[in-house]
Design a protein around this motif. Structure first.
Motif, mmCIF file in Angstrom:
data_model
loop_
_atom_site.group_PDB
_atom_site.id
_atom_site.type_symbol
_atom_site.label_atom_id
_atom_site.label_comp_id
_atom_site.label_asym_id
_atom_site.label_seq_id
_atom_site.Cartn_x
_atom_site.Cartn_y
_atom_site.Cartn_z
ATOM 1 N N UNK A 1 0.830 -1.207 0.000
ATOM 2 C CA UNK A 1 0.000 0.000 0.000
ATOM 3 C C UNK A 1 0.867 1.261 0.000
ATOM 4 N N UNK A 2 1.913 1.256 0.812
ATOM 5 C CA UNK A 2 2.774 2.435 0.939
ATOM 6 C C UNK A 2 3.550 2.705 -0.342
ATOM 7 N N UNK A 3 4.129 1.645 -0.905
ATOM 8 C CA UNK A 3 4.911 1.816 -2.133
ATOM 9 C C UNK A 3 4.045 2.359 -3.266
ATOM 10 N N UNK A 4 2.874 1.755 -3.453
ATOM 11 C CA UNK A 4 1.992 2.181 -4.540
ATOM 12 C C UNK A 4 1.436 3.587 -4.302
ATOM 13 N N UNK A 5 1.179 3.921 -3.051
ATOM 14 C CA UNK A 5 0.637 5.246 -2.731
ATOM 15 C C UNK A 5 1.651 6.341 -3.022
ATOM 16 N N UNK A 6 2.901 6.151 -2.594
ATOM 17 C CA UNK A 6 3.928 7.164 -2.825
ATOM 18 C C UNK A 6 4.247 7.274 -4.312
ATOM 19 N N UNK A 7 4.369 6.140 -4.994
ATOM 20 C CA UNK A 7 4.665 6.178 -6.426
ATOM 21 C C UNK A 7 3.515 6.810 -7.207
ATOM 22 N N UNK A 8 2.286 6.453 -6.864
ATOM 23 C CA UNK A 8 1.132 6.999 -7.565
ATOM 24 C C UNK A 8 0.946 8.483 -7.312
ATOM 25 N N UNK A 9 1.145 8.908 -6.068
ATOM 26 C CA UNK A 9 1.011 10.326 -5.746
ATOM 27 C C UNK A 9 2.084 11.149 -6.452
ATOM 28 N N UNK A 10 3.295 10.611 -6.547
ATOM 29 C CA UNK A 10 4.359 11.309 -7.258
ATOM 30 C C UNK A 10 4.039 11.461 -8.734
ATOM 31 N N UNK A 11 3.520 10.400 -9.336
ATOM 32 C CA UNK A 11 3.147 10.469 -10.751
ATOM 33 C C UNK A 11 2.020 11.466 -10.964
ATOM 34 N N UNK A 12 1.055 11.498 -10.049
ATOM 35 C CA UNK A 12 -0.048 12.452 -10.153
ATOM 36 C C UNK A 12 0.464 13.883 -10.002
ATOM 37 N N UNK A 13 1.367 14.097 -9.064
ATOM 38 C CA UNK A 13 1.916 15.438 -8.851
ATOM 39 C C UNK A 13 2.653 15.940 -10.085
ATOM 40 N N UNK A 14 3.312 15.024 -10.808
ATOM 41 C CA UNK A 14 4.040 15.419 -12.004
ATOM 42 C C UNK A 14 3.104 15.654 -13.187
ATOM 43 N N UNK A 15 2.020 14.887 -13.246
ATOM 44 C CA UNK A 15 1.123 14.976 -14.400
ATOM 45 C C UNK A 15 0.065 16.065 -14.263
ATOM 46 N N UNK A 16 -0.309 16.407 -13.035
ATOM 47 C CA UNK A 16 -1.422 17.333 -12.818
ATOM 48 C C UNK A 16 -1.036 18.773 -13.121
ATOM 49 N N UNK A 17 -2.016 19.564 -13.531
ATOM 50 C CA UNK A 17 -1.787 20.991 -13.758
ATOM 51 C C UNK A 17 -1.699 21.757 -12.434
ATOM 52 N N UNK A 18 -2.411 21.281 -11.414
ATOM 53 C CA UNK A 18 -2.374 21.957 -10.111
ATOM 54 C C UNK A 18 -1.024 21.739 -9.437
ATOM 55 N N UNK A 19 -0.641 22.696 -8.565
ATOM 56 C CA UNK A 19 0.589 22.511 -7.811
ATOM 57 C C UNK A 19 0.333 21.549 -6.651
ATOM 58 N N UNK A 20 1.386 21.039 -6.014
ATOM 59 C CA UNK A 20 1.194 20.042 -4.943
ATOM 60 C C UNK A 20 0.326 20.541 -3.804
ATOM 61 N N UNK A 21 0.414 21.829 -3.484
ATOM 62 C CA UNK A 21 -0.424 22.366 -2.415
ATOM 63 C C UNK A 21 -1.902 22.232 -2.738
#
Length: 270
Positions: free
Chosen positions: A203-223
């Protein structure tokens, strides 16, 4: 100077460990002929032996680029092998941690264009980010060529100067270790709440990897992404009340950690 010149005059890779191998793989996949590459490595891997490059052979007389990817402790032994190319026609690009531009100029001479680069370990899967800075002899052609070479393993950014390199090392160079530890700590916290260890880690590995990919792909900033998943009074808000605490939360902890890494880099560079 362009990759065509590298094809014609040759590219020398000094050291071919994990980082060198990742870059070589990217260059070959990108169309650079194996016969345009000379690799100097005393302990070549089986993978490297099968690439078709010139391996530990006599080097070309006038290479376009020498890329230095040896470990810092091997530098004193390795650099004299390439000092003859310091006349100004060959671009030197270094991905060796901690070795300053001044150190290269003392051996290669002031006429040599030198680009110092700091990649990070996700380069192994083509997802790295590398910061570069050049000496007084580098021009736009040299910087563009260094970007082209290093983009084989991920993104490339230019620095204002070498004075920013210790901070870059502390953020992106050492940063993957911080993220790996976050995965470890998140998994341990899940296990403490009653999850089986293997499930908590997955769960932890997939959550961190997925959140990182989303942060890079999304137009919104991380905040904004954080706000988007935080319902007032909900479970995420309860956790963030602790994580965002100014005294013991992430902001203070990471600021201290990155500062410690940067200071250590300054000490090692002296």
């Amino acid at each position: 100077m362009d990759m065509g010149e590298a094809r014609d005059r040759g590219l020398v890779l000094l050291g071919c460990g994990k980082m060198g191998s990742a870059m070589l793989s990217g260059w070959l996949d990108g169309g650079l002929p194996a016969q345009s590459v000379w690799v100097i490595d005393p302990y070549p891997s089986d993978w490297l032996k099968g690439r078709g490059v010139h391996l530990n052979e006599k080097m070309p007389s006038d290479p376009a680029i020498v890329l230095i990817a040896v470990k810092p402790q091997m530098m004193a032994e390795a650099l004299p092998q390439i000092s003859e190319y310091g006349g100004g026609r060959t671009l030197f690009v270094s991905v060796a941690a901690g070795t300053t531009i001044d150190s290269y100029e003392r051996i290669l001479g002031k006429a040599a264009p030198v680009v110092r680069a700091m990649p990070n370990t996700p380069a192994a899967i083509g997802r790295g980010i590398t910061a570069i800075t050049g000496n007084a002899r580098t021009d736009e052609r040299h910087m563009a060529l260094a970007e082209a070479l290093l983009s084989a393993v991920g993104q490339v950014v230019r620095l204002e100067g070498e004075h920013q390199m210790d901070a870059v090392t502390a953020v992106s160079g050492s940063g993957p270790a911080y993220v790996f530890h976050l995965i470890e700590a998140l998994a341990a916290a899940g296990e403490a709440e009653g999850l089986p260890a293997d499930l908590a880690l997955r769960l932890s590995r997939a959550t961190v990897a997925g959140a990182g990919a989303l942060a890079e792909a999304a137009e919104e900033d991380p905040g904004q992404l954080r706000v988007n998943v935080t319902s007032p009074g909900g479970t995420t808000a309860a956790a963030l009340d602790i994580l965002m605490d100014e005294r013991r939360g992430f902001p203070a902890l990471l600021k201290d950690a990155v500062h410690a890494a940067a200071e250590r880099g300054r000490e090692l560079g002296k």
